[in-house]
Design an enzyme around this catalytic site. Sequence first.
Site, mmCIF file in Angstrom:
data_model
loop_
_atom_site.group_PDB
_atom_site.id
_atom_site.type_symbol
_atom_site.label_atom_id
_atom_site.label_comp_id
_atom_site.label_asym_id
_atom_site.label_seq_id
_atom_site.Cartn_x
_atom_site.Cartn_y
_atom_site.Cartn_z
ATOM 1 N N HIS A 266 0.952 -1.114 0.081
ATOM 2 C CA HIS A 266 0.078 -0.064 -0.150
ATOM 3 C C HIS A 266 1.044 1.351 0.060
ATOM 4 O O HIS A 266 1.449 1.583 -1.003
ATOM 5 C CB HIS A 266 -1.000 -0.219 1.336
ATOM 6 C CG HIS A 266 -1.892 1.091 1.224
ATOM 7 N ND1 HIS A 266 -2.321 1.674 0.209
ATOM 8 C CD2 HIS A 266 -2.880 1.461 2.323
ATOM 9 C CE1 HIS A 266 -3.159 2.529 0.356
ATOM 10 N NE2 HIS A 266 -3.609 2.442 1.779
ATOM 11 N N HIS A 307 -0.669 -0.391 -12.080
ATOM 12 C CA HIS A 307 -1.562 -0.244 -11.020
ATOM 13 C C HIS A 307 -2.621 -1.183 -10.815
ATOM 14 O O HIS A 307 -3.197 -1.622 -11.832
ATOM 15 C CB HIS A 307 -1.907 1.107 -10.826
ATOM 16 C CG HIS A 307 -2.515 1.828 -9.758
ATOM 17 N ND1 HIS A 307 -3.687 1.464 -9.238
ATOM 18 C CD2 HIS A 307 -1.712 2.411 -8.819
ATOM 19 C CE1 HIS A 307 -3.998 2.245 -7.998
ATOM 20 N NE2 HIS A 307 -2.774 2.756 -7.567
ATOM 21 N N ASP A 365 3.891 6.230 -7.594
ATOM 22 C CA ASP A 365 4.762 5.930 -6.657
ATOM 23 C C ASP A 365 6.117 6.209 -7.493
ATOM 24 O O ASP A 365 6.971 6.239 -6.713
ATOM 25 C CB ASP A 365 4.402 4.434 -6.246
ATOM 26 C CG ASP A 365 3.246 4.256 -5.605
ATOM 27 O OD1 ASP A 365 2.769 5.201 -4.601
ATOM 28 O OD2 ASP A 365 2.343 3.587 -5.861
#
Length: 430
Positions: A266, A307, A365
């Site tokens: 996460h 993702h 990210d």
Amino acid sequence: MSERKATLKVDGLDETIELPIYSGTIGPDVIDVGGLTAKGMFTYDPGFVSTAACDSQITYIDGAEGVLLHRGYPIDQLAEHSDYLETCYLLLYGELPSKAQKDNFVSTVKRHTMVHEQIRTFFNGFRRDAHPMAVMCGVVGALSAFYHDSLDISDEHHREVAAFRLIAKMPTLAAMSYKFSIGQPFMYPDNNMSYSENFLHMMFGNPCEPSNISPVLAKAMDRIFLLHADHEQNASTSTVRMAGSSGANPFACMAAGIAALWGPSHGGANEAVLEMLEEIGDVSRIDEFVARAKDKDDPFRLMGFGHRVYKNFDPRAKVMKEAADEVLAELGIDNDPLLAIATRLEQIALEDSYFIEKKLYPNVDFYSGIILKAIGIPTSMFTVIFAVGRTVGWIAHWHEMISGSYRIARPRQLYTGHAQRDFVPLDKRG
């Protein structure tokens, strides 16, 4: 009430079960399976991938089309025209503020940036080498011991005060966690600065000289906070809602969210990006690792690509890439080996047919990890930064739930253990 029905025919059951179908503003229809319990059965959905646990008006995601809306506004428009605190207002109150409303909101947040002085001594209970997320779990949960005047969750004013306190104090606590780990004095917030400037001041400033914060770095930091502000019913947000459904106070619920965010699947994803770059080590080894990533029998994975939700592209990634380019240009970084690896990997992912076909595009990210590394934020702080930005999303969902009708969360299970059996005394066991 829904007029559309789904019918379910179960082997061995004479009657056909009718289940209501509901439609949201946009997005897939949902089938209400609540009536199944009365028929002696319930659904099985590990990971809740096909289950809506609540209805919400805050954030909408269409993963297939790469859409992310906050209260109906596309994330790219907010990132281009808005800022983090204005987005906080939008998530909390449902509409963009007027100038007067925004000024008052920002002023109120600034008035809450300091933490109780005894919290400074609370840090001394941690080891110096404690992970900053471990510290944040403890300190944020402990806020409920310091702010008794905002713990009545049935009181809307209490909920609002708690929201302001959490949004304002999270950057202060995050910076304190970092300063504690490196043995430097804590920096008091400077309310003459913007939200992101103040965070960088508390992170990197010292009491001996005034802080000089680059506007480019402050803008990039603000975008990181904004792009992480909310992401619908993810693991940490669902955890906050589940904890809140028991009537727990908001500070305890936020600590629960931080604990869930800490997981590498996460909030730890951008930290995993830097660890991957360190494992690759040198640009000359990129082809070797790309080949390993393409080998289905090799456990190595390229982190920061693709993702779980977005199947086309991550709408936040384009904005984050622009911020990354601006930061690298501002800092004049052209000889950092890890950033050189990241730049080459980005190029491969955008051009290589394997990555294009598999839709393994650089995600938010990947770029946020590059930005944070360039700014000088240590890898161990990456998830803490995520938590600071996501705080408003957690609060908005918690407040939405508490403000309406809700029940304590109580998922069911498919039991696969022993059936009932009789106890065997110790002296008769084989």
